[in-house]
Scaffold this motif. Structure first.
Motif, mmCIF file in Angstrom:
data_model
loop_
_atom_site.group_PDB
_atom_site.id
_atom_site.type_symbol
_atom_site.label_atom_id
_atom_site.label_comp_id
_atom_site.label_asym_id
_atom_site.label_seq_id
_atom_site.Cartn_x
_atom_site.Cartn_y
_atom_site.Cartn_z
ATOM 1 N N GLN A 1 15.727 42.263 64.696
ATOM 2 C CA GLN A 1 17.160 42.230 64.360
ATOM 3 C C GLN A 1 17.744 43.624 64.158
ATOM 4 O O GLN A 1 18.920 43.855 64.438
ATOM 5 C CB GLN A 1 17.380 41.369 63.111
ATOM 6 N N MET B 1 19.066 45.001 67.290
ATOM 7 C CA MET B 1 20.165 44.270 67.946
ATOM 8 C C MET B 1 21.495 44.894 67.511
ATOM 9 O O MET B 1 21.612 45.386 66.389
ATOM 10 C CB MET B 1 20.179 42.808 67.487
ATOM 11 N N ASP C 1 23.978 40.636 64.215
ATOM 12 C CA ASP C 1 23.098 39.513 63.864
ATOM 13 C C ASP C 1 23.059 38.472 64.972
ATOM 14 O O ASP C 1 24.092 38.037 65.455
ATOM 15 C CB ASP C 1 23.599 38.818 62.599
ATOM 16 N N THR C 2 21.853 38.077 65.348
ATOM 17 C CA THR C 2 21.738 36.977 66.300
ATOM 18 C C THR C 2 20.885 35.865 65.713
ATOM 19 O O THR C 2 20.672 34.846 66.335
ATOM 20 C CB THR C 2 21.083 37.437 67.617
#
Ligand code: ZN
Length: 240
Positions: free
Chosen positions: A66, A69, A72-73
């Motif tokens: 995360q 990234m 946030d996914t």
């Protein structure tokens, strides 16, 4: 050959330094890292640099994923989410792409390392009980596998059935399989605030779970000074 197994460092520099010094004093000449180098605490870059300098086998944790990234996914609780946003802002693009390139699972010195589970490492499931462990054992190709993610030190053995191992050193028996959680260096959650790691002694076929006192007050103060959620500072002293 004695190898120190480090997991869930979570940007806690004081805990990591204490564990590395302890492990070297225990004749560990090699290291492996089970992921979650970053997230929660105040020194992601420093911890990342130390692990990269060790040049040891490393697998990816969910916080590493995360942090690499753009946003946030995954579903994270509010504390983890705030810490991840802060962590992302600290890391360079190069550091993020290094984290991104980590494998989910790896085999080294005859054993397997993974952050979460072997049945579906990309789903970041937690192994808390015999049933969870049984699902991973189905996919375990080596007699020994180390995992992390729960921040709770201890393991499981599969002989005729799967059962939890008693506390303390583990003697690895032939024809049995072992799935062992090294515990968390930087944020233990089993009620013991001391940093956790494990030593695997390949010549003597033994796992030695270890706990190491460290300068937790400094680690706590850094979390507060960084403007991270105060609960993340307090939990360090509680081991929760
Ligand atoms: Zn973790």
């Amino acid at each position: 050959m004695r190898i120190a197994v480090l997991s869930d460092l979570h940007a806690n520099l004081e805990a990591l330094q204490a564990v590395l010094a302890h492990a070297r004093g225990q004749d560990c000449a090699a290291f492996v890292c089970l992921g979650d180098i970053v997230g929660y605490n105040a020194n992601p870059r420093e911890c990342l640099r130390i692990i990269r300098e060790l040049g040891c086998p490393v697998v990816k944790g969910n916080h590493d994923e995360q942090a690499a990234m753009p946003a946030d996914t995954a579903e994270f609780n509010e504390l983890a989410r705030q810490a991840l946003q802060w962590t992302r802002d600290q890391l360079s693009t190069e550091e993020q792409s290094w984290l991104k390139g980590l494998p989910l699972e790896s085999e080294t010195s005859g054993f397997t390392i993974v952050h979460s589970t072997l049945d579906a490492p990309e789903n970041w499931g937690y192994v808390f009980d015999d049933l969870d462990a049984a699902a991973s054992f189905v996919h375990q190709k080596t007699s020994l596998c180390f995992f992390g993610h729960t921040h709770v030190q201890g393991g499981f053995v599969r002989g005729d059935s799967v059962r939890r191992l008693p506390r303390g050193n583990v003697l690895l028996e032939q024809r049995k399989r072992y799935f062992f959680n090294a515990g968390s260096v930087g944020q233990p959650r089993d009620g013991d605030w001391r940093a956790a790691y494990a030593i695997v002694d390949l010549s003597n076929r033994r796992i030695e779970p270890r706990r190491v006192s460290y300068d937790v007050a400094t680690a706590r103060d850094k979390v507060l000074a960084a403007g991270l959620p105060p609960l993340l500072a307090e939990r360090l002293l509680l081991g929760r």
